[in-house]
Design an enzyme around this catalytic site. Structure first.
Site, PDB file in Angstrom:
ATOM      1  N   GLU A 165      35.513  33.967  34.547  1.00 21.75           N
ATOM      2  CA  GLU A 165      35.010  35.344  34.398  1.00 21.75           C
ATOM      3  C   GLU A 165      33.855  35.404  33.394  1.00 21.75           C
ATOM      4  O   GLU A 165      33.536  36.463  32.842  1.00 21.75           O
ATOM      5  CB  GLU A 165      36.153  36.285  34.003  1.00 21.75           C
ATOM      6  CG  GLU A 165      37.300  36.301  35.014  1.00 21.75           C
ATOM      7  CD  GLU A 165      37.376  37.540  35.921  1.00 21.75           C
ATOM      8  OE1 GLU A 165      36.943  38.620  35.519  1.00 21.75           O
ATOM      9  OE2 GLU A 165      37.884  37.406  37.063  1.00 21.75           O
ATOM     10  N   HIS A 236      40.449  40.483  29.570  1.00 22.82           N
ATOM     11  CA  HIS A 236      39.415  39.527  29.124  1.00 22.82           C
ATOM     12  C   HIS A 236      39.543  39.363  27.611  1.00 22.82           C
ATOM     13  O   HIS A 236      39.989  40.289  26.921  1.00 22.82           O
ATOM     14  CB  HIS A 236      37.999  40.058  29.399  1.00 22.82           C
ATOM     15  CG  HIS A 236      37.602  40.057  30.840  1.00 22.82           C
ATOM     16  ND1 HIS A 236      36.928  41.108  31.427  1.00 22.82           N
ATOM     17  CD2 HIS A 236      37.763  39.128  31.813  1.00 22.82           C
ATOM     18  CE1 HIS A 236      36.686  40.824  32.696  1.00 22.82           C
ATOM     19  NE2 HIS A 236      37.194  39.635  32.959  1.00 22.82           N
ATOM     20  N   CYS A 362      31.085  44.714  27.475  1.00 20.46           N
ATOM     21  CA  CYS A 362      31.140  44.344  28.902  1.00 20.46           C
ATOM     22  C   CYS A 362      29.780  44.472  29.563  1.00 20.46           C
ATOM     23  O   CYS A 362      29.478  43.784  30.533  1.00 20.46           O
ATOM     24  CB  CYS A 362      32.094  45.264  29.657  1.00 20.46           C
ATOM     25  SG  CYS A 362      33.756  45.269  29.039  1.00 20.46           S
TER      26      CYS A 362
END
Ligand code: SUG
Length: 438
Positions: A165, A236, A362
């Protein structure tokens, strides 16, 4: 910085992401989402940080829909809307805006072969994110085409069990950005029985990126997430930890061995930079619980080094609005302390993105680049967030982005035409003609 696209909507596609799940079915405002993103770029510029803009992707993703339906574009969208609404939701996500998941970046100074490496994340865990990788690769290839010594790698093969990711699970620690860095790769699954089902990053993927980027063993460190916090919504690492330069700000519950994991990072840092200590700021459960961190996105802040050497925290406005400002109080205490370089907090209104679980961290992908590399990039594509580019993007967004979108609206082929038009305009302004492939 990732720019939200015209299909930004809330269909609750990430079941492990608390905000995405909570806001499923509510009405979004893509125009406001995009303008909030540009304001974040302006804030970065005002702090002396150079930002570049990554464009949205064409949605719905017809390549995905055509695996299930045939006919012309409009008919494929209408069939999907009738017969496979969940598939259409995935195909329509604007999730490419969270560019912390676009790739992992290793600057020239850290790689054994002296190259600037970027590996595009395969985002294999979720269908709506997996479909980003192909276009992300094409866009990054275009942006870095003329940057000397840069290498954009294809996503890792998910068939080999590697789930990646990108930068959201990676931290680079160094005394200054131009010193060699310690690369901390954070993973959730390593094939052990304890692996939480929803862990998005595998150790095998982190190791593969380290090898592809020619990072030496002493510059790499692999840290396992605490499986218990993954289940609480920490999908995350950047939901529970953030770093910049010599500063690591993390929750005591972030990693599987608690404070011992953080000590491992500190030791690796001092071994790489003898005589220098990492400035680790560990937040206890008593100061801010994991639940409060997840709901305020305290750790999903950006920490940046200003040209004067001080550090600023860019935090989502929710740190002030939720829990009576408890999270902001913690930040202000950090700023007041002489023991760390962070001395100011800026609050960013990113509510549109936040409602899908995407905060300031993000929305950015950090790349430490030298002046020659930046100049080469600027000479071939127009992605640096100058006032002129931000002005042109604002015009496009205000002219063409919808102001209201309910998940059921994505079945209207006009939205696809709108997205096509917007990407055509963005491609023209940014010098990225490859944006539209349909
Ligand atoms: O992958 N949300 C994203 C948020 C990504 C945040 N990025 C970082 N933490 N770096 C995700 O869960 C929700 C989309 C939707 O429901 O339509 C979503 O994909």
């Amino acid at each position: 910085m990732g720019l939200p696209g015209p299909t930004h909507h809330y269909s609750g596609l990430s079941s492990d992401n608390v905000a995405s799940t909570l806001n499923r079915g509510s009405i979004s405002n893509p125009r406001q989402a995009a303008l909030q993103g540009l304001d974040l770029a302006r804030l970065l510029n005002s702090l002396g940080i150079r930002a570049a803009i990554l464009p949205p992707q064409l949605r719905p993703n017809l390549g995905l829909l055509r695996k299930h339906f045939s006919g012309n574009n409009e008919s494929v969208i209408l069939q999907a809307s009738r017969e496979a609404p969940a598939l259409l939701e995935s195909a329509s996500s604007s999730s490419a805006m969270w560019v912390a998941n676009a790739a992992t970046v290793t600057p020239t100074i850290d790689s054994g072969d002296g190259k600037l490496h970027l590996t595009v994340a395969n985002l294999f865990t979720n269908l709506h994110r997996r479909i980003e990788a192909e276009d992300t690769y094409r866009v990054l290839r275009s942006i870095f085409a003329d940057v000397p010594g840069s290498m954009v790698h294809l996503p890792l093969s998910a068939a080999a069990g590697q789930r990646d990711e990108g930068a959201a699970n990676h931290m680079r620690l160094s005394p200054t950005h131009s010193d060699k860095g310690l690369h901390v790769f954070v993973y959730g699954a390593d094939g052990r029985a304890l692996d939480p089902e929803s862990a998005r990053q595998t150790l095998s993927a982190s190791r593969a990126v380290k090898n592809l980027h020619h990072i030496s063993d002493e510059q790499a460190c692999f840290i396992r997430q605490n499986p218990a916090v993954i289940k609480q919504g920490v999908f995350h690492n950047d939901v529970i930890g953030v770093s910049n330069g010599n500063v690591l700000l993390a929750h005591e519950e972030a990693y599987d061995r608690g404070r011992d994991s953080i000590e491992t990072i500190e030791e690796a840092y001092s071994a790489l930079h003898p005589g220098k200590a990492l400035c680790s700021l560990v937040i206890s459960e008593r100061e801010l619980s994991v639940e409060e961190a997840v709901h305020t996105y305290f750790f999903n802040s950006q920490i940046v080094t200003r040209p004067d050497g001080g550090m600023s925290l860019i935090a989502p406005i929710e740190v002030k609005e939720k829990y009576d400002g408890k999270a902001l109080d913690v930040m202000e205490r950090l700023c007041a302390s002489p023991d760390n370089p962070i001395d100011e907090v800026h609050l960013a209104d990113l509510r549109q993105s936040m409602r899908n679980g995407g905060g300031p961290a993000c929305l950015r992908l950090r790349a430490a680049m030298n002046e020659t590399q930046i100049a080469a990039m600027a000479s071939s594509v127009n992605v640096l967030a100058t006032d002129a580019l931000l002005g042109s993007l604002t015009d496009i967004i205000e002219s063409f982005y919808p102001e209201q979108l309910h998940p059921t609206d994505i079945g209207n082929p006009d939205l696809f035409h709108c997205c096509q038009h917007v990407l055509g305009e963005l491609g023209r302004v940014m010098g990225l003609p490859l944006l539209i492939s349909e």
